[in-house]
Design an enzyme around this catalytic site. Structure first.
Site, PDB file in Angstrom:
ATOM      1  N   CYS A  58      -8.918  18.918  37.159  1.00 18.86           N
ATOM      2  CA  CYS A  58      -7.575  19.408  37.480  1.00 18.86           C
ATOM      3  C   CYS A  58      -7.639  20.898  37.840  1.00 18.86           C
ATOM      4  O   CYS A  58      -8.042  21.728  37.006  1.00 18.86           O
ATOM      5  CB  CYS A  58      -6.643  19.201  36.287  1.00 18.86           C
ATOM      6  SG  CYS A  58      -4.970  19.832  36.556  1.00 18.86           S
ATOM      7  N   LYS A  96      16.512  46.261  13.883  1.00 19.09           N
ATOM      8  CA  LYS A  96      17.150  45.135  13.208  1.00 19.09           C
ATOM      9  C   LYS A  96      16.362  43.879  13.570  1.00 19.09           C
ATOM     10  O   LYS A  96      16.521  43.323  14.661  1.00 19.09           O
ATOM     11  CB  LYS A  96      18.614  44.994  13.627  1.00 19.09           C
ATOM     12  CG  LYS A  96      19.335  43.885  12.849  1.00 19.09           C
ATOM     13  CD  LYS A  96      20.785  43.763  13.271  1.00 19.09           C
ATOM     14  CE  LYS A  96      21.504  42.718  12.414  1.00 19.09           C
ATOM     15  NZ  LYS A  96      20.873  41.380  12.495  1.00 19.09           N
TER      16      LYS A  96
END
Length: 648
Positions: free
Chosen positions: A411, A142
């Site tokens: 970073c 489903k």
């Protein structure tokens, strides 16, 4: 309070309700329908339906069905709302009559309800002199997508089941049809691959329904949504094409939970249950339908568990792109069989707006293996909003609902996630997970190229054992010698707006080493590339060219993408055929056989349906799988027969 997106959906739907947002939220929090007047109950059901269709559900399906809808049914068993199809959200466009009615599906939450439904089917068969033991039932996943109907010319929303909206524009944007790829196969759902959503879209959309609703809208698509369509991660999947299970009622009763587990796993899309239907046409006709659903069909939906949980902290995490994402740290709570300690808070706009911080009380949901989700905030607290990157300490900037670290070159989190993304995308190398990469970066390794320059003594000096260090070097060598597609290699560099689908599309027209010379016009001339995307791609290619050429010159075994004009000239015995490979192959790896079949123009699927042309079997294949394919009319051939077919 309802969040801003929910209020926006209600406004766009012209939902003129007597219930205030505060009272609506109170009803949802109490999950009790008994004290509501008939008018309040009906209004609340309508609000819940509108928000669910818009991708921002207020309560779980289970609460909707078992508490509020059940209360209306108890009070007024024949209320018109119970016999109407819950309308899909309206979209801009002319309302048109559907070629045939699209009904809802009756629902069950326990096996006992399924057993009673089977008994009703068997009694109906006896009424028309059909032996109940001869009945065969079909079970399919489903899909939790967006319902639509395709008649081959127009794609309609389900609307109210009788009239819908023309959304054929999604095919013009590149949406393909799942299964055999053919238009005009009736009802189905627009869905997106679960793994693709979690990898590429979860940062942009809170859930898959939210994404599905976005690609239908008339306005210009956001780049990541368009990329999902063009990468064929999002499709319109006709129900008739879904992979399935067939068997008698006795087997459904005896092996119910095993069947449900098997069927739910047949597709890589969001699934919220299993649909059972009888296949006998005469029985279907005899049973007919209500104004709401077909009596010969039922959906079994797992009860999604919910829990009220306290947030302990909200932790920021910096991604490869520099986006800082919030993760809610929770009081340990057992939910759907797992101990849950964390859940995504999606983005800092949500954290700020809804008040998610230490002490916030939330409703958490989880079904099966689905990622835990914050369903709603019950008691807000002051939010935690970082002003600096948790990885490098740089000042963060807002872009819409998102926080970004702009320190792209230094970073640590961005560097480590970029390296990890490269090896994960190559998919032919093991050992380079985030823990290993963090250890390498701590020792000064800050690029993919630097990883490939490492030797045994360097790895040992970084704290890796002799065996682990040698294994890492062996894996790096493997990544260069084992064949991979050139579009996958390009995708490993994480170029903005260049997911794997766009990488393959670009390399169907240009050689890998020539793409850095392309102009915006060159790229926009390729079908599927908008001008905004082309501008971003040209700019980003310039940024990565140096790193790309360094790594490319290390020598990788790349499979060149066939150019469009070459494909048009290619003819083979399997061109246009749908093939499924299963079992252990003797003449090569199964993945290599799949790649070769695709190169020869075949469509390779993972599961057998009635539209499959060939099931190619290796060793260790169960007889039940082969028999199931034969029953569907699929031609089953072994590996030797397949190779003979190719050499025909």
């Amino acid at each position: 309070m309802l969040n801003s997106e929910q209020l926006k959906i209600l406004h766009e739907a012209d939902s003129d309700t007597a219930l205030s947002p505060e009272f609506t939220e109170q009803i949802a929090a109490q999950a009790d329908a008994s004290q509501l007047t008939n008018e309040q109950l009906l209004e609340f059901l309508k609000i819940c339906n509108v928000l669910y269709r818009g991708g921002e559900p207020l309560i779980s399906d289970y609460l909707y069905d078992s508490v509020f809808l059940a209360e209306l049914q108890r009070r007024h068993p024949h209320h018109p709302y119970l016999e109407t199809v819950e309308p899909e959200k309206a979209f801009v466009g002319k309302t048109v009559t559907l070629p045939e009615r699209m009904l809802s599906t009756d629902k069950a939450y326990r096996q006992e309800e399924i057993n009673r439904w089977l008994t009703r089917i068997e009694k109906a068969a006896e009424e028309i002199n059909i032996d109940p033991s001869s009945l065969i039932f079909r079970a399919t996943p489903k899909l939790d997508g967006y319902a639509a109907y395709d008649d081959g010319k127009i794609l309609y929303t389900r609307g109210d089941g009788r009239k819908g909206t023309d959304i054929s524009r999604v095919f013009e944007r590149g949406l393909i049809v799942g299964g055999n790829g053919k238009r005009g196969q009736g009802a189905g759902e627009i869905v997106v691959g679960q793994s693709y959503f979690n990898t590429y879209l979860a940062d942009y959309f809170e859930n898959a329904r939210n994404f599905q609703a976005s690609i239908i809208r008339e306005k210009e698509l956001e780049p990541h949504a368009l990329e999902a369509i063009q990468s064929h991660a999002a499709v319109f999947y006709p129900f008739s094409q879904l992979p399935d299970w067939y068997g008698p009622a006795a087997e459904v009763r005896a092996n119910f939970h095993e069947i449900v587990t098997e069927v739910r796993s047949l597709v890589d899309y969001d699934v919220d249950g299993v649909i059972f239907e009888v296949t006998h046409d005469a029985v279907k006709k005899h049973m007919g339908a209500t104004r709401h659903h077909h009596r010969w069909q039922i959906a079994y939906k797992n009860n999604i568990e919910t829990a009220t949980v306290k947030v302990l902290n909200v932790t920021p995490q910096t991604s490869r792109s520099g986006r800082v994402n919030p993760v809610a740290e929770l009081e340990p709570t057992r939910l759907s069989g797992a101990m849950i300690c964390r859940a995504t808070a999606h983005h800092y706009g949500m954290v700020k707006e809804q008040g998610i911080g230490p002490g916030t009380i939330i409703e958490l949901t989880r079904s099966g293996l689905v990622i835990p989700k914050i369903e709603r905030v019950i008691t807000p607290h002051p939010p935690q909003i970082p002003d600096r990157c948790p990885s490098c300490g740089s000042e963060l900037v807002w872009d819409s609902d998102y926080l970004y670290c702009l320190n792209t070159t230094q970073c640590p989190a961005q560097i480590e996630n970029t390296i990890e993304h490269f090896f994960r995308t190559l998919a032919n190398v093991d050992g380079f997970g985030l823990k290993t990469i963090e250890k390498l970066h701590a020792a000064g390794v800050n690029s993919v190229y630097a990883v490939y320059q490492l030797n045994l003594s360097q790895l040992q000096s970084m704290g890796f054992g002799d065996k682990t260090a040698q294994n890492l070097l062996d894996q790096l060598q493997r990544s260069r010698t084992e064949a991979i597609e050139d579009w996958r290699f390009l995708g490993a560099f994480g170029i903005y707006r260049m997911g794997l689908g766009n990488c393959e599309r670009l390399l169907q027209h240009y050689h890998l080493t020539d793409i850095f010379k392309l102009t915006i016009e060159d790229i926009t001339n390729i079908e599927g590339f908008a001008e905004k995307t082309a501008v971003a791609v040209v700019e980003c290619l310039k940024k990565v060219e140096h790193d790309f050429m360094q790594i490319y010159q290390l020598g990788f075994n790349l499979i060149r993408t066939p150019w469009v004009r070459e494909r048009q000239q290619t003819s083979s015995p399997i061109s246009g055929k749908t093939i499924v490979f299963t079992g252990t192959m003797l003449h090569g790896k199964r993945d290599d056989m799949k790649k070769e079949a695709k190169r020869l123009g075949a469509k390779v699927a993972d599961s057998v349906t009635g539209k499959t042309d060939y099931l190619v079997t290796g060793s260790e294949v169960g007889a039940s799988k082969i028999n199931a394919a034969i029953q569907k009319g699929v031609r089953v051939i072994n590996e030797e027969e397949y190779l003979a077919l190719l050499n025909g």
